[in-house]
Design a protein around this motif. Structure first.
Motif, PDB file in Angstrom:
ATOM      1  N   ALA A 140       0.833  -1.212   0.000  1.00 28.92           N
ATOM      2  CA  ALA A 140       0.000   0.000   0.000  1.00 28.92           C
ATOM      3  C   ALA A 140       0.865   1.259   0.000  1.00 28.92           C
ATOM      4  N   VAL A 143       2.431   1.691  -3.486  1.00 31.06           N
ATOM      5  CA  VAL A 143       1.462   2.200  -4.458  1.00 31.06           C
ATOM      6  C   VAL A 143       1.264   3.703  -4.269  1.00 31.06           C
ATOM      7  N   THR A 173      -3.944  -2.450  -8.299  1.00 28.70           N
ATOM      8  CA  THR A 173      -3.767  -1.497  -7.197  1.00 28.70           C
ATOM      9  C   THR A 173      -3.804  -0.036  -7.622  1.00 28.70           C
TER      10      THR A 173
END
Length: 321
Positions: A140, A143, A173
């Protein structure tokens, strides 16, 4: 059928079987070459050099490993597909070979027709790694960072399995990165270690040593379950890319004209060698799992891979003239 005809047919079949068996026993009659269509240092190269000495002992002949990189692995593969000396083998990433026909508009060889699978050898999941300077500790965060600054994503070759895995993660993503192609895994790893590229997806067998040395930081593993060698590193699927799995499959292939008896003998010996405790333990310690298949199983696997990757390539829009 007349009894005499039956006897003649049986005698002919036995004679053919004896001739075929004799042909297999007489083979090999000279040095065997294992062609790796990538530069030294990648997963395929590591496995080729792991099995070559034992294969030489088994057949009583010298076995040499030759690296023939170029055209994303197609140069060495084409060389083997067109070889007619009966003593040239191909050890490569089977996933990449399955992808090739979908990525390239035209190839000088047909992987499904010009080559025959001997056996699968090993599988290693892909690791998603970054240079230690990258301020991200999970997918996360990576990204989010990719949307703020340019991140160069090293790929072993355009259209390779790691490249397609990177594309799949990007699309799932919303990540944004620039793909930088290389001629093989060793070069892609080297540039990421040097910081010239920031992100890499590559087979665990070749990448794990750099992670263990602290030269690369691992953010995820592309397997359904976590890997003991990586401690608590979460899978990519756990980090939001539901059901995501990818990896590098190494296999041994020969030209399609190889006699069935030779193919069977070679398959039996290579399977025995790769399963031997010394070779298996060496590979497992580096994150690879030994997986063997009969030639028929290999053929079925390759066809499944080809169909699966064809869909991924179509979605990615990747094409090479």
């Amino acid at each position: 059928m007349h009894p005499t005809t039956t006897r003649r047919t049986l005698i002919a079949a036995l004679a053919l079987a004896a001739c075929t068996a004799a042909q297999a026993q007489a083979w090999p009659s000279k040095t065997l070459r294992i062609v790796v269509p990538y530069p030294p240092g990648g997963s395929s190269d590591i496995i080729a050099r792991a099995i070559a000495p034992a294969l030489g002992e088994a057949f009583g002949q010298t076995v040499v490993v030759e690296n023939k990189p170029g055209a994303n692995g197609n140069t060495g593969t084409d060389f083997v597909a067109k070889s007619n000396d009966g003593h040239t083998l191909l050890l490569c990433d089977v996933g990449a070979l399955a992808i090739t026909a979908s990525v390239y508009k035209q190839l000088p060889f047909d992987p499904g027709k010009d080559l025959r699978g001997v056996t699968m050898l090993a599988y290693s999941p892909h690791l998603l790694v970054v240079h230690p300077s990258v301020p991200a500790n999970n997918l996360a965060e990576l990204v989010a960072l990719s949307k703020k600054q340019k991140l160069n994503f090293a790929v072993t070759a355009i259209g390779s399995a790691p490249h397609m895995a990177g594309v799949a993660v990007e699309k799932a993503t919303g990540a944004e990165w620039a793909y930088i192609p290389y001629k093989g895994g060793a070069q892609a790893i080297g540039d990421t270690v040097a910081g010239q590229t920031q992100v890499l997806m590559n087979g665990m067998l070749a990448t794990l040593p750099q992670v263990q040395a602290g030269k690369l930081k691992v953010l995820g593993v592309s397997k359904a379950t976590r890997m003991p060698l990586l401690g608590n590193v979460p899978t990519i699927a756990e980090q939001g890319v539901k059901g995501f799995e990818s990896g590098t499959w190494q296999g041994l292939l020969v030209p399609a004209a190889t006699p069935p008896a030779v193919l069977a003998r070679l398959s039996a010996e290579v399977t025995r060698i790769i399963r031997s405790p010394a070779v298996r333990e060496r590979l497992v310690s580096q994150g690879a799992e030994v997986h063997t298949m009969s030639p028929a199983e290999f053929t079925a696997f390759f066809e499944r891979e080809r169909k699966q990757w064809a869909g991924t390539v179509a979605q990615s829009g990747v094409k090479i003239d």
